[in-house]
Enzyme design. Structure first.
Site, short mmCIF file in Angstrom:
data_model
loop_
_atom_site.label_atom_id
_atom_site.label_comp_id
_atom_site.label_asym_id
_atom_site.label_seq_id
_atom_site.Cartn_x
_atom_site.Cartn_y
_atom_site.Cartn_z
N ARG A 8 -7.13 30.21 2.94
CA ARG A 8 -6.34 31.15 4.63
C ARG A 8 -4.87 31.41 4.45
NH1 ARG A 8 -8.49 26.46 9.03
NH2 ARG A 8 -10.79 25.79 7.91
N ASP A 36 -11.21 33.82 6.05
CA ASP A 36 -12.63 34.13 7.20
C ASP A 36 -13.16 34.65 7.54
OD1 ASP A 36 -13.57 30.28 6.65
OD2 ASP A 36 -11.19 31.32 7.03
N HIS A 49 -10.97 31.50 11.27
CA HIS A 49 -11.86 30.86 10.32
C HIS A 49 -12.92 30.28 11.94
CE1 HIS A 49 -12.93 26.23 10.21
NE2 HIS A 49 -13.25 27.23 9.24
N LYS A 108 -18.65 34.03 8.05
CA LYS A 108 -18.50 32.68 9.04
C LYS A 108 -19.63 32.82 10.31
CE LYS A 108 -16.67 29.85 9.31
NZ LYS A 108 -15.78 28.36 9.08
N ASP A 226 -4.55 24.34 0.69
CA ASP A 226 -2.93 24.81 1.71
C ASP A 226 -1.74 24.67 1.22
OD1 ASP A 226 -5.05 25.52 4.26
OD2 ASP A 226 -4.82 22.55 4.25
#
Length: 242
Positions: A8, A36, A49, A108, A226
């Site tokens: 992300r 996403d 997300h 997603k 991350d």
């Protein structure tokens, strides 16, 4: 050398799934980004997300109930001062024309099936000429197979939470060139066997030092993390070795 995908974006320090987080991951030196996608009420591909906007923005409700122009008014940067809109997938692909990053697009569509999402993502990727730099992943493996049938030249990778027996056999059966397992779901031996059978392995979400060392040691295809900067720092220790 194990590639580093920014989960992300550079999400440990910047608002996840924003152009800012993707830009910072690029600046830090990530090999790729992970994001996403979902569809708005009027069928626009947006990068977020959760099925709801509540956690990551100042809004409330399901992504699927917002028109694109409405969702763009929300602020996706709760952490910082600067307002960041929820990006359109097209914006991210536009930026990719200026760099060499790989991009893992996660569909997603587990909770809501999002009619036509696969076609929209693939049409967009092809229109930007980025088919060779994209990996399409999803927990919805039917969607992965459908994506492969639509565009066999774009790599697909099923996502897993739990371990799977002989994952390379499964991957080959659905024509996936990679798998994205939860980092704790596969042993080193199975990862090595999977890669030896020509399937890329990119575990998620690898944030602890010990886990990073584990995957760099076995030269795993990639990690999804991350913390881009930490991952790059630890990977350097392995680059120096003969």
């Amino acid at each position: 050398m194990t590639q580093i995908f920014a989960h992300r974006g550079y999400a440990v320090s910047f608002a996840e799934n924003t152009m800012g987080a993707f830009g910072e991951a690029e600046k830090a030196g990530a090999d790729g980004i992970e994001l996403d996608v979902q569809l708005t009420k009027d069928g626009e591909l947006v990068v977020i997300h959760d099925e709801k906007v509540d956690r990551t923005t100042n809004g409330n409700g399901f992504v699927k109930d917002f028109l694109y122009k409405e969702i763009r008014k929300l602020n996706a940067n709760k952490k910082g001062v600067k307002k960041e809109p929820i990006p359109a997938l097209a914006e991210v692909l536009e930026r990719m024309k200026t760099n060499k990053l790989l991009c893992n697009i996660e569909l997603k569509n587990g909770l809501f099936p999002y009619e036509g999402m696969e076609e929209k993502v693939i049409d967009l990727v092809q229109s930007y000429g980025l088919s060779n730099r994209i990996i399409i992943s999803s927990f919805n493996h039917y969607s992965i197979v459908y994506s492969y049938r639509l565009a066999p030249e774009i790599e697909t990778a099923p996502l897993f939470i739990e371990g799977i027996y002989m994952p390379w056999i499964y991957s080959q059966s659905i024509r996936a060139k990679g798998i994205h397992p939860k980092h704790s779901a596969m042993s080193d031996k199975i990862i090595v066997n999977t890669m030896a059978n020509g399937i890329a392995v990119r575990p998620y979400t690898v944030n602890k030092d010990a886990d990073m060392h584990r995957f760099f040691k076995i030269n795993c295809t990639a990690i999804i993390t991350d913390d881009t900067v930490k991952a790059l720092r630890i990977r350097k220790q392995y680059e120096k070795r003969p």
